[in-house]
Design an enzyme around this catalytic site. Structure first.
Site, PDB file in Angstrom:
ATOM      1  N   ASP A  21      53.493  46.139  55.172  1.00  0.00           N
ATOM      2  CA  ASP A  21      52.498  45.691  54.193  1.00  0.00           C
ATOM      3  C   ASP A  21      52.133  44.254  54.557  1.00  0.00           C
ATOM      4  O   ASP A  21      52.843  43.329  54.178  1.00  0.00           O
ATOM      5  CB  ASP A  21      53.105  45.795  52.794  1.00  0.00           C
ATOM      6  CG  ASP A  21      52.229  45.239  51.690  1.00  0.00           C
ATOM      7  OD1 ASP A  21      51.025  45.055  51.919  1.00  0.00           O
ATOM      8  OD2 ASP A  21      52.769  44.991  50.597  1.00  0.00           O
ATOM      9  N   GLU A  43      46.267  37.833  50.138  1.00  0.00           N
ATOM     10  CA  GLU A  43      46.341  39.076  49.381  1.00  0.00           C
ATOM     11  C   GLU A  43      47.581  39.122  48.502  1.00  0.00           C
ATOM     12  O   GLU A  43      47.539  39.597  47.367  1.00  0.00           O
ATOM     13  CB  GLU A  43      46.340  40.270  50.340  1.00  0.00           C
ATOM     14  CG  GLU A  43      46.135  41.621  49.658  1.00  0.00           C
ATOM     15  CD  GLU A  43      47.409  42.251  49.110  1.00  0.00           C
ATOM     16  OE1 GLU A  43      47.308  43.218  48.333  1.00  0.00           O
ATOM     17  OE2 GLU A  43      48.516  41.778  49.456  1.00  0.00           O
ATOM     18  N   HIS A  91      57.911  46.143  49.869  1.00  0.00           N
ATOM     19  CA  HIS A  91      58.511  44.839  49.555  1.00  0.00           C
ATOM     20  C   HIS A  91      60.010  44.838  49.847  1.00  0.00           C
ATOM     21  O   HIS A  91      60.771  44.089  49.236  1.00  0.00           O
ATOM     22  CB  HIS A  91      58.246  44.438  48.095  1.00  0.00           C
ATOM     23  CG  HIS A  91      56.819  44.037  47.859  1.00  0.00           C
ATOM     24  ND1 HIS A  91      56.439  43.291  46.756  1.00  0.00           N
ATOM     25  CD2 HIS A  91      55.694  44.250  48.565  1.00  0.00           C
ATOM     26  CE1 HIS A  91      55.122  43.084  46.816  1.00  0.00           C
ATOM     27  NE2 HIS A  91      54.661  43.670  47.910  1.00  0.00           N
TER      28      HIS A  91
END
Length: 339
Positions: A182, A216, A316
């Site tokens: 990510d 982001e 995450h």
């Protein structure tokens, strides 16, 4: 296609090797700019730091956005014992980094290694387990420091960046394991698409631009796009988990996340394209997610918006995906922008 997948894998390893927590992204955008220039494109970096490049084409301008900023931390203060107290950058979860190696980047360019630990990590010493809350976490430098002054002599100060080691691996079976999939995995997919356009392998049916954003993880990466944009797709990680249809080997098409529903017609068009190509895909709802394109909408742009990406498990955290998910994402994008 194998050559393209190999290239995307190489780009993933290159991008993840460049530390880029939110707010510390100059080196990674330098790399993206150079890579695009070597393909023959003319990328531009905004005042904010985003990288925008037009791949060509005419009509119905489409922006594909991915982000190259990651989770990380910053030095909040230096403790009397020479350890660093951190503060998070983005939605970082300390429980996933307890015991992780890291680097500390000073404002004058020095880099020091260290390890993230809670204040009492030893099971042979602690009377009870210390919760992995931010207030209980510290960075132990791999230097002989025992006081604030010792640390200061290294040039380390409040506001310095702390980057976790990515540990990127692509297995022979195609599994991708790394921190920061990510969104460096999808950023690599977009570089693969740019390479295919430059080589003439993809003929664009409309004007297509790529946007690599740098904020982001804190919610405002995609707040500015070209004024003529009609449609924008965030190419980010697809979620894998309980109550979701996507796996690591699929491309995920998001119908709704914490910001509300994505454009119905665009979601339908993406799903129809995936179905026509017999791609492995899922339409899912992400309960705790926000994307670049939602920042674009909040900024007032009148656009159709969507979100897709290869399935990524354990977001995450130390994340995992698969080259099949990369393949399905790339082929969906290639068909959606191509003639």
């Amino acid at each position: 296609m194998t050559d393209t997948l190999d290239y995307i894998g190489e780009q993933l390893k290159a991008l993840t090797s460049i530390p880029s927590p939110t707010g510390f992204t100059r080196a990674v955008t330098d790399y993206v700019m150079k890579t695009l220039e070597e393909m023959g494109f003319a990328p531009e970096r905004s005042t904010k730091g985003n990288v925008l490049v037009c791949l060509g084409g005419e009509g119905e301008p489409l922006v594909l956005a991915s982000h190259v900023d990651t989770l990380g931390a910053m030095v909040r203060s230096i403790k009397d014992n020479g350890r660093l107290r951190p503060t998070t950058l983005g939605g970082h979860q300390w429980s996933t980094a307890d015991g992780e190696n890291c680097t500390v980047h000073t404002r004058d360019g020095r880099v020091y290694t260290g390890v993230v630990l809670n204040t009492e990590p030893s099971s042979h010493v602690a009377d009870e387990k210390v919760e992995t809350l931010e207030k209980n976490m510290e960075i132990l430098l791999d230097e002989n420091v025992d006081t604030k002054d010792d640390v200061a002599s290294l040039g380390i100060q409040t506001g310095d960046i702390i980057a976790m080691d990515p540990r990127a691996v692509i297995t022979k079976s195609g599994y991708i394991k790394s921190r920061f999939l990510d969104d460096k995995l999808s950023a690599s997919v977009l570089l693969g698409l740019a390479r295919a356009v430059a080589a003439g392998e993809v003929k664009l049916a409309r004007k297509v631009s790529l946007l690599f954003t740098v904020y982001e993880e804190v919610g405002h990466g995609g707040a500015f796009v070209p004024a003529d944009t009609c449609e924008m797709i965030s190419v980010d990680m697809g979620c894998v988990g309980d109550d979701l249809g996507c796996t690591e080997r699929m491309v995920s098409i998001c119908a709704k996340d914490s910001g509300g529903p994505y454009n119905y017609e665009l979601v339908s068009a993406l799903a129809d394209t995936a179905k026509r190509l017999s791609l492995d895909y899922a339409i899912d709802v992400y309960p705790h997610y926000g994307s670049d394109v939602e920042a674009t909408l909040r900024a007032g742009y009148d656009i159709r918006h969507g979100l897709i990406g290869p399935g990524v498990y354990a977001s995450h955290n130390y994340e995992r995906s698969h080259m099949d998910g990369v393949h399905n994402t790339y082929e969906l994008l290639r068909a959606y922008v191509g003639e």
